[in-house]
Design a protein around this motif. Structure first.
Motif, PDB file in Angstrom:
ATOM      1  N   CYS A 157       0.828  -1.212   0.000  1.00  0.00           N
ATOM      2  CA  CYS A 157       0.000   0.000   0.000  1.00  0.00           C
ATOM      3  C   CYS A 157       0.865   1.265   0.000  1.00  0.00           C
ATOM      4  CB  CYS A 157      -0.905  -0.009   1.227  1.00  0.00           C
ATOM      5  SG  CYS A 157      -1.895   1.482   1.391  1.00  0.00           S
ATOM      6  N   VAL A 159      -0.158   4.302   0.452  1.00  0.00           N
ATOM      7  CA  VAL A 159      -0.544   5.249   1.503  1.00  0.00           C
ATOM      8  C   VAL A 159       0.167   4.910   2.815  1.00  0.00           C
ATOM      9  CG1 VAL A 159      -2.480   6.216   2.811  1.00  0.00           C
ATOM     10  CG2 VAL A 159      -2.738   5.747   0.376  1.00  0.00           C
ATOM     11  N   TYR A 166      -1.177   5.540   8.942  1.00  0.00           N
ATOM     12  CA  TYR A 166      -2.370   4.980   8.281  1.00  0.00           C
ATOM     13  C   TYR A 166      -2.620   3.551   8.782  1.00  0.00           C
ATOM     14  CZ  TYR A 166      -5.314   3.219   4.444  1.00  0.00           C
ATOM     15  OH  TYR A 166      -6.313   2.630   3.703  1.00  0.00           O
ATOM     16  N   CYS A 203      -7.528   6.249   2.420  1.00  0.00           N
ATOM     17  CA  CYS A 203      -7.311   5.295   1.312  1.00  0.00           C
ATOM     18  C   CYS A 203      -7.563   5.979  -0.019  1.00  0.00           C
ATOM     19  CB  CYS A 203      -8.259   4.107   1.483  1.00  0.00           C
ATOM     20  SG  CYS A 203      -8.334   3.047   0.028  1.00  0.00           S
ATOM     21  N   HIS A 204      -6.641   5.843  -0.957  1.00  0.00           N
ATOM     22  CA  HIS A 204      -6.767   6.455  -2.278  1.00  0.00           C
ATOM     23  C   HIS A 204      -7.298   5.485  -3.321  1.00  0.00           C
ATOM     24  CE1 HIS A 204      -3.732   9.960  -1.440  1.00  0.00           C
ATOM     25  NE2 HIS A 204      -4.657   9.824  -0.510  1.00  0.00           N
ATOM     26  N   THR A 205      -7.760   4.329  -2.869  1.00  0.00           N
ATOM     27  CA  THR A 205      -8.391   3.355  -3.772  1.00  0.00           C
ATOM     28  C   THR A 205      -7.446   2.922  -4.893  1.00  0.00           C
ATOM     29  OG1 THR A 205     -10.380   4.661  -3.319  1.00  0.00           O
ATOM     30  CG2 THR A 205     -10.646   2.807  -4.792  1.00  0.00           C
ATOM     31  N   HIS A 206      -6.182   2.756  -4.553  1.00  0.00           N
ATOM     32  CA  HIS A 206      -5.208   2.319  -5.569  1.00  0.00           C
ATOM     33  C   HIS A 206      -5.373   0.848  -5.938  1.00  0.00           C
ATOM     34  CE1 HIS A 206      -2.162   5.667  -4.353  1.00  0.00           C
ATOM     35  NE2 HIS A 206      -3.088   6.081  -5.184  1.00  0.00           N
ATOM     36  N   MET A 207      -5.993   0.086  -5.048  1.00  0.00           N
ATOM     37  CA  MET A 207      -6.304  -1.332  -5.322  1.00  0.00           C
ATOM     38  C   MET A 207      -5.123  -2.282  -5.237  1.00  0.00           C
ATOM     39  SD  MET A 207      -9.670  -1.588  -6.233  1.00  0.00           S
ATOM     40  CE  MET A 207      -9.820  -3.023  -7.254  1.00  0.00           C
ATOM     41  N   CYS A 209      -3.709  -3.478  -2.716  1.00  0.00           N
ATOM     42  CA  CYS A 209      -4.004  -4.477  -1.682  1.00  0.00           C
ATOM     43  C   CYS A 209      -4.888  -5.580  -2.242  1.00  0.00           C
ATOM     44  CB  CYS A 209      -4.674  -3.800  -0.487  1.00  0.00           C
ATOM     45  SG  CYS A 209      -6.154  -2.846  -0.914  1.00  0.00           S
ATOM     46  N   THR A 220     -10.078  -3.057  -0.446  1.00  0.00           N
ATOM     47  CA  THR A 220     -10.575  -1.812  -1.051  1.00  0.00           C
ATOM     48  C   THR A 220     -12.090  -1.716  -0.892  1.00  0.00           C
ATOM     49  OG1 THR A 220      -8.873  -2.207  -2.720  1.00  0.00           O
ATOM     50  CG2 THR A 220     -10.364  -0.370  -3.107  1.00  0.00           C
ATOM     51  N   ILE A 223     -12.921  -1.031   2.732  1.00  0.00           N
ATOM     52  CA  ILE A 223     -12.657   0.363   3.110  1.00  0.00           C
ATOM     53  C   ILE A 223     -13.744   1.282   2.543  1.00  0.00           C
ATOM     54  CG2 ILE A 223     -11.029   2.270   2.809  1.00  0.00           C
ATOM     55  CD1 ILE A 223      -8.796   0.019   2.817  1.00  0.00           C
TER      56      ILE A 223
HETATM   57  S1  SF4 Z   1      -6.904   0.564  -1.967  1.00  0.00           S
HETATM   58 FE1  SF4 Z   1      -5.587  -0.674  -0.624  1.00  0.00          FE
HETATM   59  S2  SF4 Z   1      -3.493  -0.341  -1.393  1.00  0.00           S
HETATM   60 FE2  SF4 Z   1      -4.780   1.272  -2.218  1.00  0.00          FE
HETATM   61  S3  SF4 Z   1      -4.597   3.016  -0.797  1.00  0.00           S
HETATM   62 FE3  SF4 Z   1      -6.406   1.843  -0.181  1.00  0.00          FE
HETATM   63  S4  SF4 Z   1      -5.635   0.408   1.363  1.00  0.00           S
HETATM   64 FE4  SF4 Z   1      -3.825   1.137   0.256  1.00  0.00          FE
END
Ligand code: SF4
Ligand code: SF4
Ligand code: FES
Length: 239
Positions: A157, A159, A166, A203-207, A209, A220, A223
């Motif tokens: 991750c 973040v 975090y 969380c920036h929803t980068h996926m 994880c 994701t 969250i």
């Molecule tokens: S989607 Fe997962 S990897 Fe991406 S920022 Fe959120 S917790 Fe981190």
């Protein structure tokens, strides 16, 4: 194609380290954990690494393999080696104890911060709770329950890398699982704990994880559920 693997393994401690090269014979159905074990048993007994179950249950064997966090006991060489080359390092985003062993304390401390412990009200005199599989709460709770605490998502991750406070995908996935457990009574405090600056809204929803979780869990999605629940609770003045 040769019958040997060229393996670079990170050796060192929290202060410093370097990659060292080893040659390991290729075998059928060989995993990355098999390779690390061969190095320790046959080439260099001072190599430190961690594993327990070897079958994808305990979550203790995760490492960075060719730049990507993975569980190593079920990562087959045939799938992860690039031109018979492997680079094996400790998980990112965690302090190194020695070689391939990271200190997981902060990872599990964040589970505690996210109120990741079940808090029930029933006593042993009460009947078993019956939670129908058809309910939406059961569906959401079941989606994340198989987490083995391997740290692959946490290590992947961005973040977490930018903001060490975090809570991270695994702790938040755990909070979402309990939030949907109809037997749990600690949800108001849990939501307050995960709604802060270092919680679900970071969380920036980068996926990453979700893409890398070896158990096909989607932190994701968990969250995103927490964000909705925290927003709804804030609007009602509950947190
Ligand atoms: S989607 Fe997962 S990897 Fe991406 S920022 Fe959120 S917790 Fe981190
Ligand atoms: S959510 Fe997946 S990647 Fe993250 S700790 Fe649990 S099993 Fe490992
Ligand atoms: S050794 Fe237990 S999950 Fe890999």
């Amino acid at each position: 194609m040769t019958d040997m693997l060229q393996v670079r393994v990170w050796r060192g401690d929290a202060a410093s380290g370097e990659f060292r090269g080893y040659e390991v014979p290729k075998l059928e159905s060989q995993t990355v954990l098999d390779v690390v074990t061969y190095i320790q048993r046959k080439l260099d007994p001072t190599l430190s690494y961690r594993f327990a179950c070897r079958v994808g249950m305990c979550g203790s064997c995760a490492m960075t393999v060719n730049g990507r966090a993975r569980w190593t006991c079920r990562a087959h060489i045939a799938k992860v080696a690039e031109h018979d080359r492997l680079e094996i390092a400790p998980l990112a985003n965690l302090p190194v104890v020695k070689d391939l062993v990271t200190d997981m304390s902060v990872f599990f401390d964040k589970w505690a911060q996210a109120h990741g412990r079940f808090q029930g009200a029933a006593t042993r005199k009460d009947d078993f709770a019956r939670v129908a599989p058809s309910t939406v709460e059961r569906k959401f709770a079941d989606a994340g329950i198989e987490c083995i605490g391997c740290g692959v998502c946490y290590s992947s991750c961005d973040v977490v890398a930018w903001n060490p406070n975090y809570l991270g995908p695994a702790a938040l996935n755990r909070a979402w699982t309990l939030l949907n457990d109809v037997r749990d009574t600690g949800n108001r405090a849990r939501l307050a704990a995960v709604a802060g600056d270092a919680g679900c809204h970071a969380c920036h929803t980068h996926m990453s994880c979700t893409e890398r979780c070896p158990k096909q869990i989607s932190p994701t999605a968990a969250i995103a559920g927490l964000k909705r629940a925290a927003m709804a609770a804030a609007l009602k003045g509950e947190i």
